[in-house]
Design a protein around this motif. Structure first.
Motif, PDB file in Angstrom:
ATOM      1  N   THR A   8       4.133   3.782   6.131  1.00 36.44           N
ATOM      2  CA  THR A   8       2.782   3.322   5.813  1.00 36.44           C
ATOM      3  C   THR A   8       1.783   3.867   6.819  1.00 36.44           C
ATOM      4  OG1 THR A   8       3.610   1.316   4.752  1.00 36.44           O
ATOM      5  CG2 THR A   8       1.321   1.291   5.477  1.00 36.44           C
ATOM      6  N   ARG A   9       2.127   3.838   8.111  1.00 35.90           N
ATOM      7  CA  ARG A   9       1.224   4.385   9.130  1.00 35.90           C
ATOM      8  C   ARG A   9       0.953   5.867   8.862  1.00 35.90           C
ATOM      9  NH1 ARG A   9       4.752   1.609  12.613  1.00 35.90           N
ATOM     10  NH2 ARG A   9       5.692   3.572  13.317  1.00 35.90           N
ATOM     11  N   THR A  10       2.006   6.611   8.529  1.00 33.57           N
ATOM     12  CA  THR A  10       1.860   8.051   8.300  1.00 33.57           C
ATOM     13  C   THR A  10       0.997   8.336   7.082  1.00 33.57           C
ATOM     14  OG1 THR A  10       4.012   8.472   9.330  1.00 33.57           O
ATOM     15  CG2 THR A  10       3.143  10.178   7.865  1.00 33.57           C
ATOM     16  N   TYR A  11       1.291   7.660   5.977  1.00 39.99           N
ATOM     17  CA  TYR A  11       0.512   7.867   4.763  1.00 39.99           C
ATOM     18  C   TYR A  11      -0.934   7.408   4.950  1.00 39.99           C
ATOM     19  CZ  TYR A  11       4.583   9.001   1.849  1.00 39.99           C
ATOM     20  OH  TYR A  11       5.683   9.609   1.280  1.00 39.99           O
ATOM     21  N   ALA A  12      -1.136   6.327   5.713  1.00 40.63           N
ATOM     22  CA  ALA A  12      -2.493   5.845   5.954  1.00 40.63           C
ATOM     23  C   ALA A  12      -3.285   6.858   6.779  1.00 40.63           C
ATOM     24  CB  ALA A  12      -2.456   4.490   6.654  1.00 40.63           C
ATOM     25  N   ALA A  13      -2.643   7.444   7.793  1.00 35.53           N
ATOM     26  CA  ALA A  13      -3.319   8.456   8.610  1.00 35.53           C
ATOM     27  C   ALA A  13      -3.729   9.646   7.756  1.00 35.53           C
ATOM     28  CB  ALA A  13      -2.405   8.899   9.750  1.00 35.53           C
ATOM     29  N   HIS A  14      -2.823  10.073   6.885  1.00 34.82           N
ATOM     30  CA  HIS A  14      -3.123  11.194   5.990  1.00 34.82           C
ATOM     31  C   HIS A  14      -4.282  10.835   5.064  1.00 34.82           C
ATOM     32  CE1 HIS A  14      -1.783  13.921   2.447  1.00 34.82           C
ATOM     33  NE2 HIS A  14      -2.605  14.573   3.242  1.00 34.82           N
ATOM     34  N   ALA A  15      -4.204   9.660   4.441  1.00 30.89           N
ATOM     35  CA  ALA A  15      -5.234   9.262   3.488  1.00 30.89           C
ATOM     36  C   ALA A  15      -6.587   9.118   4.177  1.00 30.89           C
ATOM     37  CB  ALA A  15      -4.837   7.952   2.803  1.00 30.89           C
ATOM     38  N   PRO A  28     -12.473  12.212  -0.875  1.00 26.19           N
ATOM     39  CA  PRO A  28     -13.760  11.516  -0.734  1.00 26.19           C
ATOM     40  C   PRO A  28     -14.099  10.585  -1.899  1.00 26.19           C
ATOM     41  CG  PRO A  28     -13.982  13.808  -0.075  1.00 26.19           C
ATOM     42  CD  PRO A  28     -12.611  13.668  -0.673  1.00 26.19           C
ATOM     43  N   LEU A  29     -13.487  10.788  -3.060  1.00 31.91           N
ATOM     44  CA  LEU A  29     -13.723   9.871  -4.177  1.00 31.91           C
ATOM     45  C   LEU A  29     -13.321   8.445  -3.826  1.00 31.91           C
ATOM     46  CD1 LEU A  29     -12.400  12.044  -7.157  1.00 31.91           C
ATOM     47  CD2 LEU A  29     -14.791  11.447  -6.710  1.00 31.91           C
ATOM     48  N   ALA A  30     -12.393   8.310  -2.861  1.00 35.47           N
ATOM     49  CA  ALA A  30     -11.883   6.992  -2.475  1.00 35.47           C
ATOM     50  C   ALA A  30     -12.596   6.437  -1.243  1.00 35.47           C
ATOM     51  CB  ALA A  30     -10.380   7.074  -2.206  1.00 35.47           C
ATOM     52  N   ALA A  31     -13.812   6.887  -0.971  1.00 34.12           N
ATOM     53  CA  ALA A  31     -14.527   6.492   0.248  1.00 34.12           C
ATOM     54  C   ALA A  31     -14.674   4.972   0.372  1.00 34.12           C
ATOM     55  CB  ALA A  31     -15.906   7.156   0.271  1.00 34.12           C
ATOM     56  N   ALA A  32     -14.768   4.266  -0.727  1.00 32.40           N
ATOM     57  CA  ALA A  32     -14.938   2.808  -0.673  1.00 32.40           C
ATOM     58  C   ALA A  32     -13.733   2.111  -0.049  1.00 32.40           C
ATOM     59  CB  ALA A  32     -15.187   2.259  -2.079  1.00 32.40           C
ATOM     60  N   HIS A  33     -12.587   2.806   0.003  1.00 30.87           N
ATOM     61  CA  HIS A  33     -11.363   2.198   0.522  1.00 30.87           C
ATOM     62  C   HIS A  33     -11.014   2.673   1.937  1.00 30.87           C
ATOM     63  CE1 HIS A  33     -10.757   0.705  -3.501  1.00 30.87           C
ATOM     64  NE2 HIS A  33     -10.809   1.930  -3.986  1.00 30.87           N
ATOM     65  N   ALA A  34     -11.920   3.428   2.590  1.00 33.59           N
ATOM     66  CA  ALA A  34     -11.614   4.023   3.887  1.00 33.59           C
ATOM     67  C   ALA A  34     -11.287   2.967   4.949  1.00 33.59           C
ATOM     68  CB  ALA A  34     -12.775   4.903   4.351  1.00 33.59           C
ATOM     69  N   ASP A  35     -12.045   1.877   5.000  1.00 35.41           N
ATOM     70  CA  ASP A  35     -11.797   0.858   6.025  1.00 35.41           C
ATOM     71  C   ASP A  35     -10.438   0.198   5.842  1.00 35.41           C
ATOM     72  OD1 ASP A  35     -14.240   1.397   7.162  1.00 35.41           O
ATOM     73  OD2 ASP A  35     -15.289  -0.278   6.194  1.00 35.41           O
ATOM     74  N   ALA A  36     -10.093  -0.103   4.599  1.00 37.46           N
ATOM     75  CA  ALA A  36      -8.792  -0.723   4.333  1.00 37.46           C
ATOM     76  C   ALA A  36      -7.663   0.228   4.704  1.00 37.46           C
ATOM     77  CB  ALA A  36      -8.689  -1.125   2.865  1.00 37.46           C
ATOM     78  N   ALA A  53       0.776  -1.239   0.000  1.00 32.78           N
ATOM     79  CA  ALA A  53       0.000   0.000   0.000  1.00 32.78           C
ATOM     80  C   ALA A  53       0.804   1.284   0.000  1.00 32.78           C
ATOM     81  CB  ALA A  53      -0.912   0.003   1.227  1.00 32.78           C
ATOM     82  N   SER A  54       2.045   1.239   0.445  1.00 31.77           N
ATOM     83  CA  SER A  54       2.728   2.502   0.727  1.00 31.77           C
ATOM     84  C   SER A  54       2.807   3.416  -0.489  1.00 31.77           C
ATOM     85  CB  SER A  54       4.137   2.235   1.271  1.00 31.77           C
ATOM     86  OG  SER A  54       4.906   1.491   0.353  1.00 31.77           O
ATOM     87  N   HIS A  55       2.909   2.838  -1.688  1.00 32.04           N
ATOM     88  CA  HIS A  55       2.985   3.668  -2.887  1.00 32.04           C
ATOM     89  C   HIS A  55       1.609   4.104  -3.381  1.00 32.04           C
ATOM     90  CE1 HIS A  55       7.292   3.351  -3.554  1.00 32.04           C
ATOM     91  NE2 HIS A  55       7.216   2.060  -3.318  1.00 32.04           N
ATOM     92  N   GLY A  56       0.555   3.485  -2.904  1.00 27.70           N
ATOM     93  CA  GLY A  56      -0.781   3.849  -3.337  1.00 27.70           C
ATOM     94  C   GLY A  56      -1.478   4.839  -2.424  1.00 27.70           C
ATOM     95  N   LEU A  57      -1.102   4.872  -1.153  1.00 30.60           N
ATOM     96  CA  LEU A  57      -1.794   5.708  -0.175  1.00 30.60           C
ATOM     97  C   LEU A  57      -1.760   7.198  -0.497  1.00 30.60           C
ATOM     98  CD1 LEU A  57      -0.831   3.792   3.070  1.00 30.60           C
ATOM     99  CD2 LEU A  57      -3.159   4.175   2.239  1.00 30.60           C
ATOM    100  N   PRO A  58      -0.608   7.770  -0.883  1.00 27.64           N
ATOM    101  CA  PRO A  58      -0.627   9.211  -1.177  1.00 27.64           C
ATOM    102  C   PRO A  58      -1.579   9.571  -2.311  1.00 27.64           C
ATOM    103  CG  PRO A  58       1.628   8.429  -0.920  1.00 27.64           C
ATOM    104  CD  PRO A  58       0.754   7.220  -0.976  1.00 27.64           C
ATOM    105  N   PHE A  59      -1.754   8.662  -3.265  1.00 26.26           N
ATOM    106  CA  PHE A  59      -2.641   8.940  -4.377  1.00 26.26           C
ATOM    107  C   PHE A  59      -4.102   8.840  -3.948  1.00 26.26           C
ATOM    108  CE2 PHE A  59       1.199   6.961  -6.437  1.00 26.26           C
ATOM    109  CZ  PHE A  59       1.784   8.177  -6.730  1.00 26.26           C
ATOM    110  N   LEU A  60      -4.414   7.877  -3.063  1.00 21.98           N
ATOM    111  CA  LEU A  60      -5.763   7.823  -2.514  1.00 21.98           C
ATOM    112  C   LEU A  60      -6.052   9.069  -1.681  1.00 21.98           C
ATOM    113  CD1 LEU A  60      -6.256   4.095  -1.392  1.00 21.98           C
ATOM    114  CD2 LEU A  60      -7.211   5.245  -3.393  1.00 21.98           C
ATOM    115  N   ALA A  61      -5.042   9.560  -0.966  1.00 25.90           N
ATOM    116  CA  ALA A  61      -5.224  10.786  -0.190  1.00 25.90           C
ATOM    117  C   ALA A  61      -5.578  11.942  -1.108  1.00 25.90           C
ATOM    118  CB  ALA A  61      -3.950  11.098   0.599  1.00 25.90           C
ATOM    119  N   ASP A  62      -4.924  12.006  -2.253  1.00 25.85           N
ATOM    120  CA  ASP A  62      -5.198  13.087  -3.202  1.00 25.85           C
ATOM    121  C   ASP A  62      -6.613  12.953  -3.771  1.00 25.85           C
ATOM    122  OD1 ASP A  62      -4.470  15.419  -4.467  1.00 25.85           O
ATOM    123  OD2 ASP A  62      -3.415  14.448  -6.109  1.00 25.85           O
TER     124      ASP A  62
END
Length: 336
Positions: free
Chosen positions: A238-245, A218-226, A206-215
């Motif tokens: 990963t923890r940092t990027y996940a918190a941001h996203a 709300p369009l990425a709401a389906a992935h919020a739980d993951a 996930a680490s390379h995908g999280l910053p893009f989901l953060a950008d």
């Protein structure tokens, strides 16, 4: 010190680099620096050129052209960021001829791509060069530049889709995510970005995908739980990027703030392998809800020595950048 360096007196490597890294602190000496360009050693002249450029002073442009002609443009990202304060329209005529040459001949390619990414849409004249960089060792950075340019890079949309889906024979796993994000930024269609980056989150890479989901927010709401589950990852980045996203996707900073606070280590030595500065930056973006972080950030800012680990000869630059991050974070939290 500025007068000694400009006068081509016998100065140490540390003194020369202190002037170059001092940024706005030597702004009062801009005229002296400008007058000294071309009169000292090539080494000192290059550092003074970067010092003047870092002030946004257009008098640095002729000297930057000489530096480019000698294939001595900055070769690392921190120095490239100095040049980003100059107008793209003025500096692109210097940068583009270098990019049009064989990239393997230039140590400055990575730095120049960083510069183009920082300029964003103003880098539109470089779109054809960025398309040509696809398939080289600099593919990832070229994809990132195209995404930062956005709609003016529409000519690259099909190539971006090919990289995002893996159809392009040169596509690698990190390329698919940044290409999918760039495709969204260029076309306005988030479908590929949500699919590719969401798949990365669910697969554990996930680490390379999280910053893009953060950008995507709300369009990425389906992935919020993951994303929220990844806030408990063993990896600090990963923890940092996940918190941001998670905050960007849901608008809820509550679960993110403790994760980010845990990464804002007051004893951080400046090691770029740790996400401390990024965590501080995100806390500032969250703003007033992160008020619990303010005392820690003020304590770090007040330290006499924040960074004890020099990195690639740019220790002053790194400290200045950290001070800016801390200051801007506190301004964001304080509502300024």
């Amino acid at each position: 010190m500025v007068k000694a360096v400009c006068g081509d007196a016998h100065t140490s490597w540390a003194a020369d680099h202190a002037v170059f890294q001092a940024d706005g602190a030597v702004a009062a000496h801009a005229d002296l620096i400008a007058e000294s360009l071309g009169h000292g050693s090539a080494y000192t002249d290059r550092l003074l050129t970067l010092a003047l450029a870092g002030m946004g002073d257009l008098r640095a442009l002729p000297a930057l052209q000489r530096v480019a002609d000698d294939n001595r443009l900055p070769s690392d990202r921190p120095r490239a960021r100095i040049l980003a304060v100059l107008p793209a329209a003025e500096l692109l005529p210097v940068v583009l001829p270098v990019l049009r040459q064989n990239p393997e001949q230039h140590d400055s390619t990575t730095a120049l791509l960083e510069l183009l990414a920082l300029w964003g849409p103003a880098s539109e004249p470089a779109v054809s060069e960025m398309i040509r960089f696809l398939g080289t060792a600099d593919t990832y950075d070229a994809l990132r530049v195209l995404g930062r340019i956005g709609p003016p890079a529409a000519a690259a949309a099909d190539r971006l889709a090919a990289y995002a889906t893996g159809r392009d024979p040169g596509a690698r796993r990190p390329h698919t995510r940044v290409a999918a994000w760039a495709h969204w930024k260029v076309t306005g269609d988030p479908t590929l970005a949500l699919d590719v980056c969401g798949t990365a989150v669910r697969s554990g890479t996930a680490s390379h995908g999280l910053p893009f989901l953060a950008d995507l927010g709300p369009l990425a709401a389906a992935h919020a739980d993951a994303v929220r589950r990844l806030m408990e990852s063993p990896g600090a980045w990963t923890r940092t990027y996940a918190a941001h996203a998670y905050w960007r996707i849901t608008g809820d900073p509550g679960p993110a703030i403790p994760v980010l606070l845990a990464e804002a280590d007051p004893a951080w030595a400046g090691d770029p392998a740790m996400p401390v500065r990024e965590a501080v930056r995100i806390l500032g973006k969250i703003g007033a809800p992160a008020v619990s972080a303010a005392p820690l950030l003020r304590r770090i800012l007040a330290q006499e020595e924040r960074l004890s680990r020099p990195w690639r000869g740019v220790r002053i630059l790194a400290d200045q950048a950290y001070v800016r991050t801390l200051t801007e974070a506190l301004e964001g939290i304080d509502g300024k």
